[in-house]
Design a protein around this motif. Sequence first.
Motif, PDB file in Angstrom:
ATOM      1  N   THR A 189       1.029  -1.156   0.140  1.00  0.00           N
ATOM      2  CA  THR A 189       0.216  -0.114   0.180  1.00  0.00           C
ATOM      3  C   THR A 189       0.609   1.620  -0.274  1.00  0.00           C
ATOM      4  O   THR A 189       0.565   2.431  -0.399  1.00  0.00           O
ATOM      5  CB  THR A 189      -1.205  -0.334   1.750  1.00  0.00           C
ATOM      6  N   TRP A 243      -8.497  -9.832  -0.607  1.00  0.00           N
ATOM      7  CA  TRP A 243      -8.777  -8.532  -0.392  1.00  0.00           C
ATOM      8  C   TRP A 243      -9.362  -7.989  -1.402  1.00  0.00           C
ATOM      9  O   TRP A 243      -9.753  -8.346  -2.429  1.00  0.00           O
ATOM     10  CB  TRP A 243      -7.291  -7.921  -0.410  1.00  0.00           C
ATOM     11  N   GLY A 244     -10.343  -7.100  -0.485  1.00  0.00           N
ATOM     12  CA  GLY A 244     -11.289  -6.005  -1.073  1.00  0.00           C
ATOM     13  C   GLY A 244     -11.015  -4.830  -0.973  1.00  0.00           C
ATOM     14  O   GLY A 244     -10.055  -4.576  -0.480  1.00  0.00           O
ATOM     15  N   SER A 245     -11.663  -4.276  -1.667  1.00  0.00           N
ATOM     16  CA  SER A 245     -11.757  -2.341  -1.855  1.00  0.00           C
ATOM     17  C   SER A 245     -11.437  -2.259   0.212  1.00  0.00           C
ATOM     18  O   SER A 245     -10.887  -1.001   0.242  1.00  0.00           O
ATOM     19  CB  SER A 245     -13.276  -1.831  -2.416  1.00  0.00           C
ATOM     20  N   ILE A 283      -8.012  -2.574   0.757  1.00  0.00           N
ATOM     21  CA  ILE A 283      -7.590  -1.241  -0.061  1.00  0.00           C
ATOM     22  C   ILE A 283      -7.524   0.126   1.334  1.00  0.00           C
ATOM     23  O   ILE A 283      -6.924   0.854   1.739  1.00  0.00           O
ATOM     24  CB  ILE A 283      -7.648  -1.515  -0.571  1.00  0.00           C
ATOM     25  N   TRP A 284      -9.223   0.385   1.532  1.00  0.00           N
ATOM     26  CA  TRP A 284      -9.398   1.846   1.847  1.00  0.00           C
ATOM     27  C   TRP A 284      -8.769   2.108   3.277  1.00  0.00           C
ATOM     28  O   TRP A 284      -7.889   3.130   3.716  1.00  0.00           O
ATOM     29  CB  TRP A 284     -11.086   1.911   1.857  1.00  0.00           C
ATOM     30  N   VAL A 325      -7.663   4.062  -8.853  1.00  0.00           N
ATOM     31  CA  VAL A 325      -7.403   3.293  -8.565  1.00  0.00           C
ATOM     32  C   VAL A 325      -7.582   2.686 -10.350  1.00  0.00           C
ATOM     33  O   VAL A 325      -8.596   2.487 -10.300  1.00  0.00           O
ATOM     34  CB  VAL A 325      -7.500   2.102  -7.588  1.00  0.00           C
ATOM     35  N   ASP A 381      -7.310  -1.888 -12.314  1.00  0.00           N
ATOM     36  CA  ASP A 381      -6.673  -3.022 -12.448  1.00  0.00           C
ATOM     37  C   ASP A 381      -6.786  -2.909 -13.649  1.00  0.00           C
ATOM     38  O   ASP A 381      -6.649  -4.757 -13.428  1.00  0.00           O
ATOM     39  CB  ASP A 381      -7.450  -3.498 -11.408  1.00  0.00           C
TER      40      ASP A 381
END
Length: 103
Positions: A12, A49-51, A54-55, A79, A81
């Motif tokens: 990150t 992992w999902g959003s 990351i958030w 972002v 992908d």
Amino acid sequence: MGMETCTLDLYTHYLLSSTGPTTATGLSRLLDGTLSHDHIPRWLSSAAWGSADIWRQAKPLIRQAEAQRLAEEFAVLIVDDFILEKAHTDANEVIGTHWDHGQ
């Protein structure tokens, strides 16, 4: 002594601090090869992992940056992908042309 694995925190921070395109090779190069560029996509695909994950990592840094901006200034975090095609990679059941039907 080499680094054995990537971490969500390290990855990150790499994404947030980069001013250009980010790649597994770029992260490996930044760490002087202590983390193999091949390890990074395997590590990413091994986790679910999902959003929201990351958030949680990015939010404190984004809020800090927001507090330092004037109210009338505008900023965007993008972002993406997408997968870049490489001339030396042959199509297979995983790698190929994928169309975004959402657009």
